[in-house]
Design a protein around this motif. Structure first.
Motif, PDB file in Angstrom:
ATOM      1  N   ALA A 181      -4.382   9.534 -12.524  1.00  0.00           N
ATOM      2  CA  ALA A 181      -4.885   8.325 -11.873  1.00  0.00           C
ATOM      3  C   ALA A 181      -3.770   7.293 -11.728  1.00  0.00           C
ATOM      4  O   ALA A 181      -2.947   7.126 -12.633  1.00  0.00           O
ATOM      5  N   ARG A 182      -3.744   6.613 -10.578  1.00  0.00           N
ATOM      6  CA  ARG A 182      -2.665   5.652 -10.334  1.00  0.00           C
ATOM      7  C   ARG A 182      -3.082   4.584  -9.328  1.00  0.00           C
ATOM      8  O   ARG A 182      -4.013   4.759  -8.554  1.00  0.00           O
ATOM      9  N   LEU A 183      -2.312   3.513  -9.380  1.00  0.00           N
ATOM     10  CA  LEU A 183      -2.468   2.416  -8.431  1.00  0.00           C
ATOM     11  C   LEU A 183      -1.874   2.848  -7.087  1.00  0.00           C
ATOM     12  O   LEU A 183      -0.761   3.367  -7.047  1.00  0.00           O
ATOM     13  N   VAL A 184      -2.638   2.646  -5.999  1.00  0.00           N
ATOM     14  CA  VAL A 184      -2.127   3.023  -4.675  1.00  0.00           C
ATOM     15  C   VAL A 184      -2.069   1.826  -3.729  1.00  0.00           C
ATOM     16  O   VAL A 184      -1.573   1.949  -2.610  1.00  0.00           O
ATOM     17  N   ALA A 222      -7.168   1.952  -6.668  1.00  0.00           N
ATOM     18  CA  ALA A 222      -6.708   3.046  -7.524  1.00  0.00           C
ATOM     19  C   ALA A 222      -7.291   4.368  -7.043  1.00  0.00           C
ATOM     20  O   ALA A 222      -8.385   4.418  -6.475  1.00  0.00           O
ATOM     21  N   PHE A 223      -6.543   5.428  -7.299  1.00  0.00           N
ATOM     22  CA  PHE A 223      -6.968   6.786  -6.964  1.00  0.00           C
ATOM     23  C   PHE A 223      -6.975   7.618  -8.236  1.00  0.00           C
ATOM     24  O   PHE A 223      -6.083   7.488  -9.079  1.00  0.00           O
ATOM     25  N   ALA A 224      -7.995   8.464  -8.388  1.00  0.00           N
ATOM     26  CA  ALA A 224      -8.027   9.404  -9.506  1.00  0.00           C
ATOM     27  C   ALA A 224      -8.340  10.794  -8.968  1.00  0.00           C
ATOM     28  O   ALA A 224      -9.256  10.958  -8.153  1.00  0.00           O
ATOM     29  N   PHE A 244       0.846  -1.187   0.000  1.00  0.00           N
ATOM     30  CA  PHE A 244       0.000   0.000   0.000  1.00  0.00           C
ATOM     31  C   PHE A 244       0.880   1.235   0.000  1.00  0.00           C
ATOM     32  O   PHE A 244       1.907   1.277   0.663  1.00  0.00           O
ATOM     33  N   GLN A 245       0.448   2.220  -0.754  1.00  0.00           N
ATOM     34  CA  GLN A 245       1.208   3.455  -0.865  1.00  0.00           C
ATOM     35  C   GLN A 245       0.280   4.633  -0.628  1.00  0.00           C
ATOM     36  O   GLN A 245      -0.944   4.501  -0.689  1.00  0.00           O
ATOM     37  N   SER A 246       0.856   5.792  -0.365  1.00  0.00           N
ATOM     38  CA  SER A 246       0.058   6.994  -0.115  1.00  0.00           C
ATOM     39  C   SER A 246      -0.807   7.327  -1.313  1.00  0.00           C
ATOM     40  O   SER A 246      -0.327   7.351  -2.442  1.00  0.00           O
ATOM     41  N   PRO A 247      -2.100   7.613  -1.101  1.00  0.00           N
ATOM     42  CA  PRO A 247      -2.972   7.962  -2.219  1.00  0.00           C
ATOM     43  C   PRO A 247      -2.666   9.313  -2.821  1.00  0.00           C
ATOM     44  O   PRO A 247      -3.115   9.623  -3.894  1.00  0.00           O
ATOM     45  N   ILE A 248      -1.908  10.110  -2.107  1.00  0.00           N
ATOM     46  CA  ILE A 248      -1.627  11.454  -2.596  1.00  0.00           C
ATOM     47  C   ILE A 248      -0.286  11.533  -3.298  1.00  0.00           C
ATOM     48  O   ILE A 248      -0.068  12.330  -4.168  1.00  0.00           O
ATOM     49  N   GLY A 257     -10.039  13.593  -4.646  1.00  0.00           N
ATOM     50  CA  GLY A 257     -10.414  12.636  -5.673  1.00  0.00           C
ATOM     51  C   GLY A 257     -11.165  11.444  -5.132  1.00  0.00           C
ATOM     52  O   GLY A 257     -11.603  11.417  -3.979  1.00  0.00           O
ATOM     53  N   ASP A 258     -11.324  10.428  -5.974  1.00  0.00           N
ATOM     54  CA  ASP A 258     -12.070   9.208  -5.643  1.00  0.00           C
ATOM     55  C   ASP A 258     -11.160   7.993  -5.651  1.00  0.00           C
ATOM     56  O   ASP A 258     -10.142   7.959  -6.363  1.00  0.00           O
ATOM     57  N   PHE A 259     -11.561   6.981  -4.877  1.00  0.00           N
ATOM     58  CA  PHE A 259     -10.848   5.711  -4.825  1.00  0.00           C
ATOM     59  C   PHE A 259     -11.759   4.591  -5.328  1.00  0.00           C
ATOM     60  O   PHE A 259     -12.960   4.591  -5.049  1.00  0.00           O
TER      61      PHE A 259
END
Length: 368
Positions: free
Chosen positions: A360-363, A53-55, A5-9, A77-79
């Motif tokens: 958008a990226r994988l978090v 994912a986060f966008a 898991f990584q930071s969503p930001i 954003g949204d997850f």
């Protein structure tokens, strides 16, 4: 089993975004994509058991850039969480949960949900037939906010489906999937979903075929958006219905020149020029501002407080101002909040955010 898991930001560029390092690069895809499904020769195997994912949120139009220019905003954003699910029919997707802002207003039917529509499109592109997927959506953006709420959900879902199968598709296909969603939910325009997926500033040059140009804002320059959202919903369809059906040549020439100045301001990192241009729309903003209580006073308050420019974010009701200093941005936001209350009798919340350059990226992911 490996869990990551990584930071969503934190900006984490997905593999498809590496090509974006060339600011002159154009992305093209053909709107006849449905007749070409699947895009891959063989059905890809799932790489993960589940992904998250986060966008990011987006600001569209930016004044005179109506329907062809938008940018991504950091930290909002949204997850979308996505899992392989043996209880879901192969080749189909189920929405198991929706949480966050206005979750009760959103359908769990994937055919009527922006995240579900985009996810289905990506599954079609990949030719997924042997596994079913379960999707949960976490809304970080309110509906009808002018911050690309539907686009963020669609972008996160498209990236999540693509990544769980190894990231086979590029940004062109992902934007097309999001565009399908936008078409059903808020209208056929990519100026929200494209920057949400790609990050930064994106210019939509053409729709048939779709052509996108990523505008590179200088890395060494600081850019802050002051986003002030009142307690007022402005549905995109309603705000689009207010637009004029015809415009005069003088306004066309004026807005064209301001749109050119806006693009020049982005590429040169000229925030004063950028702000002046985004404040100068004579076609769209004048018809929409009266529908948002207090908007004209809010714009005036932002400029008087030191903002380089201010306009309506997307279809509204969020007002967006630009500045090069975060502390000044906070002060400007306070004045804009006061103006919404005084001029429109609306309570409002201010956020000061940077440009999101990653998209958008994988978090998070769990291996099979």
């Amino acid at each position: 089993m490996t869990i990551c898991f990584q930071s969503p930001i934190k900006p984490i560029t997905i593999p498809q975004l590496t090509a974006l390092s060339n600011p002159k690069l154009r992305f093209r895809c053909n709107l006849s994509l449905p007749s070409r499904y699947p895009l891959t020769s063989t059905e890809p195997e799932p790489v993960y058991a589940s992904v998250k994912a986060f966008a990011p949120a987006t600001i569209a139009n930016l004044g005179p850039g109506f329907d062809f220019l938008g940018c991504a905003v950091d930290g909002l954003g949204d997850f979308v969480s996505l899992s392989l699910d043996p209880h879901v029919h192969p080749g189909e997707i189920s929405i198991s949960e929706i949480s966050g802002d206005n979750a009760n207003k959103l359908s769990k039917n994937p055919l009527w949900n922006c995240a579900g529509i985009a996810a289905i499109e990506v599954m079609k592109m990949l030719g997924i037939r042997s596994v079913g997927l379960s999707l949960s959506l976490e809304k970080g953006l309110p509906l009808g906010s002018g911050l690309g709420s539907s686009a963020a959900s669609a972008a996160a879902a498209a990236v999540a489906v693509n990544e769980i199968f190894g990231g086979k598709l590029g940004v062109e296909e992902l934007v097309m999937a999001g565009l399908k969603s936008e078409e059903k939910v808020s209208g056929y325009h990519a100026d929200n979903v494209a920057p949400s997926i790609m990050g930064g500033f994106v210019l939509i040059r053409n729709y048939e075929p779709l052509e996108m140009i990523r505008l590179s804002f200088p890395e060494e320059k600081e850019l802050f958006f002051v986003l002030v959202s009142p307690e007022f919903e402005a549905p995109t369809k309603k705000m689009r219905a207010a637009l004029p059906t015809e415009i005069g040549m003088p306004h066309h020439v004026w807005n064209s020149s301001q749109a050119g100045a806006l693009v020049a301001g982005v590429l040169q990192g000229d925030l004063m020029g950028l702000g002046k241009a985004l404040s100068s729309d004579k076609i769209v903003e004048p018809t929409r501002a009266p529908l948002i209580p207090g908007m004209e006073g809010v714009k005036k308050a932002a400029i008087e407080a030191g903002a380089f420019g201010c306009t309506i974010s997307g279809a509204g009701p969020t007002a967006v101002a630009v500045i090069d200093d975060e502390e000044r941005g906070v002060e400007i936001g306070e004045q804009m909040v006061k103006a919404f209350l005084k001029e429109g009798n609306l309570k409002a919340v201010a956020n000061v955010r940077r440009l999101d350059r990653a998209g958008a990226r994988l978090v998070g992911s769990i291996s099979r």
